[in-house]
Design a protein around this motif. Structure first.
Motif, PDB file in Angstrom:
ATOM      1  N   ASP A 562     -32.280 -17.278  41.618  1.00 58.00           N
ATOM      2  CA  ASP A 562     -31.107 -16.884  42.367  1.00 58.00           C
ATOM      3  C   ASP A 562     -29.968 -15.480  41.153  1.00 58.00           C
ATOM      4  O   ASP A 562     -29.544 -14.449  42.365  1.00 58.00           O
ATOM      5  CB  ASP A 562     -30.506 -17.673  42.347  1.00 58.00           C
ATOM      6  CG  ASP A 562     -29.692 -18.309  41.575  1.00 58.00           C
ATOM      7  OD1 ASP A 562     -30.036 -18.284  40.498  1.00 58.00           O
ATOM      8  OD2 ASP A 562     -28.482 -19.835  41.768  1.00 58.00           O
ATOM      9  N   ILE A 563     -29.862 -15.823  40.529  1.00 57.35           N
ATOM     10  CA  ILE A 563     -29.294 -14.735  39.482  1.00 57.35           C
ATOM     11  C   ILE A 563     -29.452 -13.378  38.821  1.00 57.35           C
ATOM     12  O   ILE A 563     -29.012 -12.467  39.144  1.00 57.35           O
ATOM     13  CB  ILE A 563     -28.978 -15.375  38.677  1.00 57.35           C
ATOM     14  CG1 ILE A 563     -27.478 -16.289  38.525  1.00 57.35           C
ATOM     15  CG2 ILE A 563     -27.290 -14.181  37.374  1.00 57.35           C
ATOM     16  CD1 ILE A 563     -26.555 -15.845  39.476  1.00 57.35           C
ATOM     17  N   GLY A 625     -19.844 -14.475  38.383  1.00 62.80           N
ATOM     18  CA  GLY A 625     -19.287 -14.741  38.356  1.00 62.80           C
ATOM     19  C   GLY A 625     -19.500 -14.871  36.442  1.00 62.80           C
ATOM     20  O   GLY A 625     -19.104 -14.973  35.719  1.00 62.80           O
ATOM     21  N   HIS A 626     -21.185 -13.694  36.601  1.00 67.58           N
ATOM     22  CA  HIS A 626     -21.544 -13.920  35.218  1.00 67.58           C
ATOM     23  C   HIS A 626     -20.925 -11.680  35.292  1.00 67.58           C
ATOM     24  O   HIS A 626     -21.433 -11.426  35.825  1.00 67.58           O
ATOM     25  CB  HIS A 626     -22.874 -13.977  34.662  1.00 67.58           C
ATOM     26  CG  HIS A 626     -23.044 -15.838  34.987  1.00 67.58           C
ATOM     27  ND1 HIS A 626     -22.555 -16.693  33.908  1.00 67.58           N
ATOM     28  CD2 HIS A 626     -23.536 -16.107  36.002  1.00 67.58           C
ATOM     29  CE1 HIS A 626     -22.759 -18.264  34.507  1.00 67.58           C
ATOM     30  NE2 HIS A 626     -23.655 -17.676  36.102  1.00 67.58           N
ATOM     31  N   LEU A 627     -20.925 -12.152  33.836  1.00 65.69           N
ATOM     32  CA  LEU A 627     -21.096 -10.022  33.220  1.00 65.69           C
ATOM     33  C   LEU A 627     -22.078 -10.117  32.302  1.00 65.69           C
ATOM     34  O   LEU A 627     -22.584 -10.623  31.214  1.00 65.69           O
ATOM     35  CB  LEU A 627     -19.556 -10.138  33.193  1.00 65.69           C
ATOM     36  CG  LEU A 627     -20.191  -8.278  31.759  1.00 65.69           C
ATOM     37  CD1 LEU A 627     -19.732  -7.795  33.707  1.00 65.69           C
ATOM     38  CD2 LEU A 627     -18.285  -7.789  31.492  1.00 65.69           C
ATOM     39  N   LEU A 628     -23.188  -9.700  33.199  1.00 66.65           N
ATOM     40  CA  LEU A 628     -24.647  -9.848  32.339  1.00 66.65           C
ATOM     41  C   LEU A 628     -24.813  -8.315  32.241  1.00 66.65           C
ATOM     42  O   LEU A 628     -24.038  -6.865  32.563  1.00 66.65           O
ATOM     43  CB  LEU A 628     -25.332 -10.117  33.865  1.00 66.65           C
ATOM     44  CG  LEU A 628     -25.891 -11.026  34.252  1.00 66.65           C
ATOM     45  CD1 LEU A 628     -26.356 -11.475  35.259  1.00 66.65           C
ATOM     46  CD2 LEU A 628     -25.572 -11.906  32.910  1.00 66.65           C
ATOM     47  N   HIS A 629     -25.802  -7.210  31.261  1.00 62.54           N
ATOM     48  CA  HIS A 629     -25.633  -6.355  30.795  1.00 62.54           C
ATOM     49  C   HIS A 629     -27.262  -6.215  30.675  1.00 62.54           C
ATOM     50  O   HIS A 629     -28.195  -7.435  30.105  1.00 62.54           O
ATOM     51  CB  HIS A 629     -25.399  -6.058  29.236  1.00 62.54           C
ATOM     52  CG  HIS A 629     -23.630  -6.242  29.630  1.00 62.54           C
ATOM     53  ND1 HIS A 629     -22.867  -4.268  29.293  1.00 62.54           N
ATOM     54  CD2 HIS A 629     -22.662  -6.811  28.781  1.00 62.54           C
ATOM     55  CE1 HIS A 629     -22.230  -4.763  29.305  1.00 62.54           C
ATOM     56  NE2 HIS A 629     -21.748  -6.383  29.820  1.00 62.54           N
TER      57      HIS A 629
END
Length: 937
Positions: A562-563, A625-629
């Motif tokens: 889902d993310i 709520g997650h900072l993803l790169h």
């Protein structure tokens, strides 16, 4: 009354006689059919139910065998616990471990531990401690290896354990020897399991109306509705003979000693994995009264249906016989009715030339002439009523106009669809329904076709009374009279709004990605075709950008799909913002996107777009709520230089994308012809590698490990070589990455280990003193959940002790943060394998993690050893590494020792072993097995 009933007497009425005979024949056939069908049904039930009983019996045995195997494995695993193997651990602590195991599975009656002399040392509840257990089979046999005992009584435990009923306990035993870390026998660990566990497992498979038995290998009843330990042969001798004949499964019908007949199915245990079983037999039975109830019901049903069919045939024959046997009566009745004025009665004429025939034809002609007009008038009235009903009740809207195209009639469906009542549209031209979407040319063409072909059919947009515009499927027909003149126009239409919506939805599903809303492969193919045609027409260029997100799989695996899906949506938005409205961004699938940049002048413009995409992804993404790169690797192919079809452009852009990944990711690369050549070479290499094992092209070479103290060979390292029939020796640096990427590395790794084990055994058979052989493991092999079991199985099947196999693992592989190998390494170390850390110093080790790994040796990479005579930094690194390894209890092996000065330096550091050409320059190691044997004693 007597005249009425006389017509039903077969002795006085031919009609009754024929009817009775036909009914009796049908009834007899139905009776025979019912008995035959019941017999066939019984045989089919016997086969299907019998086979089902066999399967159910086998399933019950599988549950018991698997349960015994699991209990044996629990005791075996408990015997391998360090606290059980350590003689310094108190007996109280060992009793706690056994009681904890007993709590995990409530079927354990008692778990105990006896010493080598057979004296009870510890037991759950303190039972049998200090007792002489040396005569017990589990104590004597358990010293030799894993033991599983058959069902037996337990008179002593029945007195010690809580036993309100006072009945004798029946138990099964599982035992395993306990050795200390020096392989000395400490005693035997045993678990007694209540036999009620097996009875409960069998009861769980029970079906109402059926019984299930469990028999011992001697045919005694262990569990079931009969008394325990009864000889089953006294109950059902034929079934017992079938079981004793060696048949592993079967079924039959037999009368038991209780006088009842049963359908019986049985299966005999074959064990589970390394548990061979005790030859138990599970048996399922059912009273045939219950089993064959469906067959009897079928027989009754056929008899009932046969009786009804017989009555029907008797009635039908009654009717037919009446027409054949009573023509005079019919003629008389017809004459009476005509005389009474009932002109509608139709008199059937007789074909004979006698008086009856002449009379019937005269009456028939008279009635026909009088009733023809009345009949025709009534039929016409009925037809009009039917047509009016069909017109009004039709679900399709109908509109009828005259020659001037004025509405003269509409039905109810017209009102339901348009909203106009009948009195609102009469005498109006249907053009007031027009929506304005169709031009005048459309209507002129429609009328031209209608007048030429007398019909027209097509889709048209009209307007309802409330102003809503809707699509309809309209059919117009022309009505002409006998002279060919037009009298009316009839229009029939339906509302196709929902069908249009469904068509639009299907078109979108076929052409757009459901997750991102971007064009999919189908629409992309069309856009590519249009873009190539535009480029050829305008003399411009077209660029295809193949975009793959780096390490996107890690996000899916760690945070969930889902993310990952939400991240793909945000990436799609940023990539789309880097393109013009005339360009196309499509989702290829997974984390791959295709960008089509049209009408550009040169490669520079395509590179500018790729730079924008790389920059657009650099700032990171906020997802739940997650900072993803995530970074893109982009491959670019140009049209017409790199191809002018979708297949060519996509293939070449894909190759360029992999070049970008190989160059460090988070960048873009243009396609070059050399990429295709390398791709073809790699594909051929992959295909050849798949058959290399079967064609015996792979081989092992061996490099000696030499003791620094006395220059003695103390080990060998197995190195894989590929003798290609065309290219000669192919470097492992070339084919190992291919094997890892294609998944062949697992099969090759198993082959290497198996060959090393077999070679060791061959040298042993030749009287050689073998030394440990080191085998390298790859990171791909560590992804296997059953790696430890595979290694242990290969070594066990080869008959070699684990201490003669050393497993080498690279530093960078163990330090990957996404993997935790500590459990695997602990299991390998506990299994007796030596573990070595290879290429130390070339990765980025975390000492806090390194100290937790059960490594036995550390190998210093040759890149540090090569220049220790001249490079102070290398000397410092090697010195520090050796000191670190010794401090952690590991021996040190130096690689690439070629000069005496290098050997003297590592000897000064107390390094235990080295590898390199200094030891045997004439032989130029590594060597094949036939030549490496000279290093062995």
């Amino acid at each position: 009354m007597s005249s009425i009933f006389s017509g039903f007497d077969p002795r006085r009425s031919l009609r009754a006689e024929i009817s009775l005979a036909s009914g009796a024949i049908v009834l007899l056939l139905s009776t025979a059919l019912s008995f035959y069908a019941a017999d066939v049904s019984k045989r089919q039930i016997e086969q299907s139910e019998g086979e089902g009983f066999v399967r159910r019996a086998q399933t019950a045995l599988d549950v018991l065998d698997r349960g015994m195997y699991e209990r044996s494995r629990e005791i075996r695993n408990a015997a391998l616990l360090d606290e059980m193997r350590d003689p310094k651990v108190s007996l109280l602590r060992k009793r706690e471990l056994m009681e904890r195991l007993q709590q995990n599975f409530d079927a354990y009656a008692w778990i105990g531990f006896c010493g080598p002399d057979g004296m009870g040392l510890a037991g759950t509840g303190g039972y049998l401690e200090g007792k002489n257990l040396s005569k017990r089979p589990w104590c004597t046999e358990g010293r030799k290896g894993d033991y599983i005992g058959d069902v037996h009584d337990a008179l002593l435990l029945a007195k010690l354990l809580p036993n309100p009923s006072g009945e004798t306990f029946y138990l099964v035993d599982v035992a395993s020897p306990v050795f200390d870390h020096k392989n000395n026998l400490l005693g035997v660990l045993c678990g007694h399991i209540y036999w009620t566990w097996a009875s409960e497992a069998l009861d769980s498979k029970l079906t109402p109306g059926q019984d299930i038995f469990l028999l011992s290998s001697q045919g005694q009843v262990l569990s079931g509705p009969e008394a325990a330990w009864v000889d089953f042969a006294t109950m059902a001798p034929d079934t017992m003979r079938q079981i004793n004949s060696g048949d592993k499964g079967g079924y039959r019908i037999e009368q038991f000693s209780n006088g009842r007949t049963y359908l019986v199915g049985h299966a005999t245990s074959t064990g589970y994995r390394d548990y061979k079983g005790f030859g138990w037999t599970a048996l399922v039975r059912e009273d045939i009264t219950t089993a064959f109830a469906p067959a009897r019901a079928l027989q009754r049903h056929i008899l009932l249906v046969g009786a009804l069919v017989g009555l029907f045939f008797a009635w039908l024959t009654w009717l037919m016989a009446g027409r054949i046997a009573q023509p005079i009566r019919l003629i008389s009745q017809a004459a009476e009715k005509v005389a009474a004025g009932e002109l509608q009665y139709d008199v059937p004429p007789q074909g004979s030339d006698n008086e009856v025939g002449h009379l019937s034809r005269a009456i028939h002609d008279m009635v026909v002439n009088l009733t023809r007009e009345i009949k025709q008038r009534r039929e016409a009235e009925a037809g009009l009523r039917l047509s009016a009903k069909v017109f009004e009740q039709n679900s399709e809207a109908i509109i009828v106009t005259d020659t001037e195209n004025h509405i003269v009639m509409v039905n109810r469906a017209f009102t339901d669809i348009t909203g106009y009542q009948s009195d609102e549209v009469l005498n109006k031209n249907p053009r007031f329904l027009a929506s304005g979407r169709q031009m005048a040319q459309f209507y002129r063409a429609m009328w031209r076709e209608l007048l030429e072909k007398n019909s027209w059919r097509g889709e048209i947009w009209n307007k309802r009374k409330n102003g809503e515009i809707y699509p309809e499927l309209l059919t117009i027909s022309v009505v002409r009279n006998e002279a060919g003149e037009i009298t009316n126009f009839i229009g029939v239409f339906i509302d196709i709004t929902e069908r249009k919506k469904e068509e639009d939805r299907i078109i979108r599903l076929a052409n757009y990605d459901t997750l991102s809303g971007l064009p999919n492969r189908n629409l992309l193919a069309d856009r590519v075709e249009q873009g190539v045609a535009q480029a050829e027409r305008n003399g411009s260029k077209l660029a295809m950008l193949f975009i793959d997100l780096d390490h996107f799989k890690n996000i899916n695996d760690s945070l969930g799909h889902d993310i990952g899906d939400e991240l793909l949506k945000q990436v799609a938005e940023r990539l789309k913002a880097c393109l013009r409205r005339t360009d196309t961004l499509a989702r290829q699938g997974g984390d791959e996107f295709i960008a089509l940049v049209t009408d550009i002048e040169n490669e520079t413009e395509a590179g500018y777009v790729a730079e924008k995409m790389v920059s657009a992804c650099a700032s990171g993404f906020e997802v739940n709520g997650h900072l993803l790169h995530v970074t893109p690797s982009i491959g670019i192919s140009m049209c017409p230089e790199d191809g002018n079809t979708q297949v060519q452009l996509m293939r070449n852009a894909d190759l360029a994308m992999y070049r970008a990944k190989d160059s460090g990711r988070n960048r873009f690369a243009f396609y070059e012809e050399q990429m295709n050549i390398k791709a073809v070479e790699r594909l051929r290499l992959e295909n050849d590698l798949r058959s290399a094992i079967d064609q015996q092209q792979l081989m092992l070479y061996y490099q000696p490990k030499v003791a620094c103290a006395d220059n003695r060979v103390v080990g060998l390292e197995a190195l894989l070589r590929w003798q290609h029939p065309e290219f000669g020796f192919v470097s492992p640096a070339v084919f190992i990455p291919v094997a890892e990427q294609t998944g062949l590395i697992n099969e090759i790794g198993d082959w290497v280990l198996r060959q090393a084990v077999l070679q060791q055994r061959l040298w042993q058979s030749q009287g050689r003193t073998i030394v440990p052989v080191a085998v390298n493991l790859s990171v791909a092999q560590f992804q296997q959940s059953d790696l430890v079991e595979r290694i242990q199985r290969i070594v066990r099947e080869g008959g070699l002790e684990p201490r003669y196999i050393e497993l080498e693992l690279t530093e960078s592989m163990l330090m990957e943060s996404a993997l935790d190998h500590s459990d695997v390494l602990e299991r390998l170390n506990s299994g007796g394998f030596n573990l070595s850390l290879d290429d130390f110093g070339t990765g980025y080790s975390s000492l806090s993690r390194l100290k937790m790994l059960p490594m036995n040796a550390l190998k210093i990479d040759q890149s540090f050893v090569r220049d220790i005579a001249s490079d102070e930094n290398d000397r410092s690194i090697v010195s520090a590494t050796a000191a670190l390894a010794h401090a952690m209890g590991m021996k040190v092996i130096a690689e690439g020792v070629e000069q005496p000065g290098q050997l003297q330096f590592i000897q000064s550091l107390q390094c235990e072993e080295y590898q390199g050409y200094l030891f045997s320059p004439l032989f130029s190691p590594p060597l094949p097995a036939a030549e490496a044997v000279r290093f062995l004693g």
